[in-house]
Design a protein around this motif. Structure first.
Motif, PDB file in Angstrom:
ATOM      1  N   GLY A 215      63.812  65.883  88.321  1.00 13.75           N
ATOM      2  CA  GLY A 215      64.556  64.980  89.179  1.00 13.75           C
ATOM      3  C   GLY A 215      64.025  63.565  89.219  1.00 13.75           C
ATOM      4  N   PHE A 216      62.966  63.290  88.474  1.00 11.72           N
ATOM      5  CA  PHE A 216      62.372  61.960  88.480  1.00 11.72           C
ATOM      6  C   PHE A 216      63.201  60.965  87.678  1.00 11.72           C
ATOM      7  N   ARG A 217      63.031  59.697  88.023  1.00 12.80           N
ATOM      8  CA  ARG A 217      63.563  58.588  87.238  1.00 12.80           C
ATOM      9  C   ARG A 217      62.380  57.869  86.593  1.00 12.80           C
ATOM     10  N   ILE A 218      62.323  57.887  85.269  1.00 15.57           N
ATOM     11  CA  ILE A 218      61.198  57.264  84.566  1.00 15.57           C
ATOM     12  C   ILE A 218      61.294  55.745  84.715  1.00 15.57           C
ATOM     13  N   ARG A 219      60.190  55.146  85.161  1.00 14.96           N
ATOM     14  CA  ARG A 219      60.157  53.702  85.404  1.00 14.96           C
ATOM     15  C   ARG A 219      59.416  52.940  84.317  1.00 14.96           C
ATOM     16  N   ARG A 220      58.400  53.554  83.741  1.00 16.01           N
ATOM     17  CA  ARG A 220      57.548  52.788  82.833  1.00 16.01           C
ATOM     18  C   ARG A 220      56.745  53.738  81.953  1.00 16.01           C
ATOM     19  N   ILE A 221      56.577  53.337  80.692  1.00 17.81           N
ATOM     20  CA  ILE A 221      55.739  54.069  79.742  1.00 17.81           C
ATOM     21  C   ILE A 221      54.895  53.052  78.994  1.00 17.81           C
ATOM     22  N   GLU A 222      53.620  53.349  78.808  1.00 17.31           N
ATOM     23  CA  GLU A 222      52.748  52.470  78.030  1.00 17.31           C
ATOM     24  C   GLU A 222      51.863  53.289  77.098  1.00 17.31           C
ATOM     25  N   GLU A 223      51.471  52.646  75.997  1.00 20.18           N
ATOM     26  CA  GLU A 223      50.552  53.219  75.011  1.00 20.18           C
ATOM     27  C   GLU A 223      49.425  52.207  74.794  1.00 20.18           C
ATOM     28  N   PRO A 224      48.485  52.140  75.720  1.00 17.35           N
ATOM     29  CA  PRO A 224      47.499  51.054  75.702  1.00 17.35           C
ATOM     30  C   PRO A 224      46.520  51.154  74.539  1.00 17.35           C
ATOM     31  N   GLN A 225      46.046  50.000  74.129  1.00 17.22           N
ATOM     32  CA  GLN A 225      44.983  49.907  73.130  1.00 17.22           C
ATOM     33  C   GLN A 225      43.663  49.599  73.837  1.00 17.22           C
ATOM     34  N   PRO A 226      42.549  50.036  73.275  1.00 18.21           N
ATOM     35  CA  PRO A 226      41.259  49.647  73.854  1.00 18.21           C
ATOM     36  C   PRO A 226      41.115  48.129  73.863  1.00 18.21           C
ATOM     37  N   SER A 227      40.472  47.614  74.874  1.00 17.30           N
ATOM     38  CA  SER A 227      40.275  46.175  74.996  1.00 17.30           C
ATOM     39  C   SER A 227      39.272  45.687  73.950  1.00 17.30           C
ATOM     40  N   PRO A 228      39.260  44.388  73.654  1.00 10.58           N
ATOM     41  CA  PRO A 228      38.232  43.851  72.752  1.00 10.58           C
ATOM     42  C   PRO A 228      36.819  44.154  73.236  1.00 10.58           C
ATOM     43  N   GLU A 229      36.615  44.087  74.549  1.00  5.16           N
ATOM     44  CA  GLU A 229      35.287  44.370  75.098  1.00  5.16           C
ATOM     45  C   GLU A 229      34.907  45.824  74.867  1.00  5.16           C
ATOM     46  N   ALA A 230      35.870  46.738  75.023  1.00  7.57           N
ATOM     47  CA  ALA A 230      35.588  48.150  74.787  1.00  7.57           C
ATOM     48  C   ALA A 230      35.255  48.410  73.323  1.00  7.57           C
ATOM     49  N   CYS A 231      35.974  47.754  72.427  1.00  8.49           N
ATOM     50  CA  CYS A 231      35.713  47.942  70.993  1.00  8.49           C
ATOM     51  C   CYS A 231      34.364  47.356  70.591  1.00  8.49           C
TER      52      CYS A 231
END
Length: 256
Positions: A215-231
């Motif tokens: 019954g949900f309405r999907i609002r947002r989907i993301e596929e994040p990349q690691p940040s430069p600092e994390a890399c």
């Protein structure tokens, strides 16, 4: 499930609190935190809270937290942390895929970080999340990206040994299995019993259709990349920045 995670619980808690879960600390939780709206004053339940590390981080964002997990041992560790440094969090041993025992419409939000892919009944989890939410409330969760973290994945390297591609296979194989692994940043010569983690492969349509069917309405989907600092801090993260997606983030709302 409970027996597996009870067996994992003590070593898991030590490793997480000693900083060996670099994916969580430098990538998956920061990305999830950035994905979320302001949480100040919200009543939130954390599905699959484990030893409570992420639950405590969410509480420090101003929310009032309840954490549930199927593992009694992990909940014991979470409660001890709350006793030592109270943040107003309550914990309960419960499956997130069944009736959790809370009344209908008890929460403003359901959150879950890197836990829903480890349960056998995602559809049941979505139904319970919908029941627990007040109208207009939302669910937000992170899972391993089902299109890239498949049962047959492996990295491909060139002749010089540089990683150049991720090979995925068996995408439609939904056979459950138990994966044995340890945190990669532990000392190599240290003897540690690997974790036994049940896996339940799903396709991206399995996830999205179960959300919609509840019954949900999907609002947002993301596929994040690691940040430069994390890399910079963890160079192997560059594979997930440049070659494939490691993480899937989903936010959906219960219509008002």
């Amino acid at each position: 499930m409970a027996a597996r995670w009870n067996a994992n619980a003590d070593q898991w808690t030590r490793d997480v609190r000693d900083g060996y879960d670099v994916y969580r600390d430098r990538f998956t939780f920061p990305a999830f935190q950035e994905f979320l709206p302001p949480l100040g004053g919200l009543e939130i339940i954390d599905f699959g809270c484990g030893e409570g590390t992420n639950t405590r981080r969410l509480a420090r964002m101003g929310a009032r937290l309840t954490g549930i997990d199927i593992s009694e041992r992990l909940i014991d560790h979470a409660r001890r942390a709350e006793e030592a440094d109270p943040l107003g969090i309550s914990y309960k041993v419960s499956s997130y895929s069944a009736d959790t025992g809370f009344p209908d419409a008890s929460f403003d939000a359901v959150l879950s970080t890197m836990a829903l892919m480890d349960g056998p009944d995602f559809e049941g989890a979505m139904k319970e999340a919908y029941r627990l939410l007040r109208p207009g409330g939302f669910i937000a969760f992170s899972v391993l990206h089902p299109c890239f973290i498949t049962p047959g994945l492996h990295w491909e390297k060139d002749r010089e040994g540089a990683t150049v591609a991720l090979c995925v296979s068996n995408y439609f194989d939904r056979t459950s299995f138990t994966e044995h692994w340890r945190f990669g940043d532990r000392p190599k010569d240290e003897e540690v019993v690997p974790f036994a983690v049940p896996r339940f492969p799903r396709t991206i349509s399995d996830y999205l259709n179960a959300i919609a069917a509840a019954g949900f309405r999907i609002r947002r989907i993301e596929e994040p990349q690691p940040s430069p600092e994390a890399c910079d801090a963890v160079p192997r993260f560059a594979r997930w920045r440049d070659l494939a997606a490691f993480l899937l983030l989903v936010m959906a709302e219960r219509p008002a």
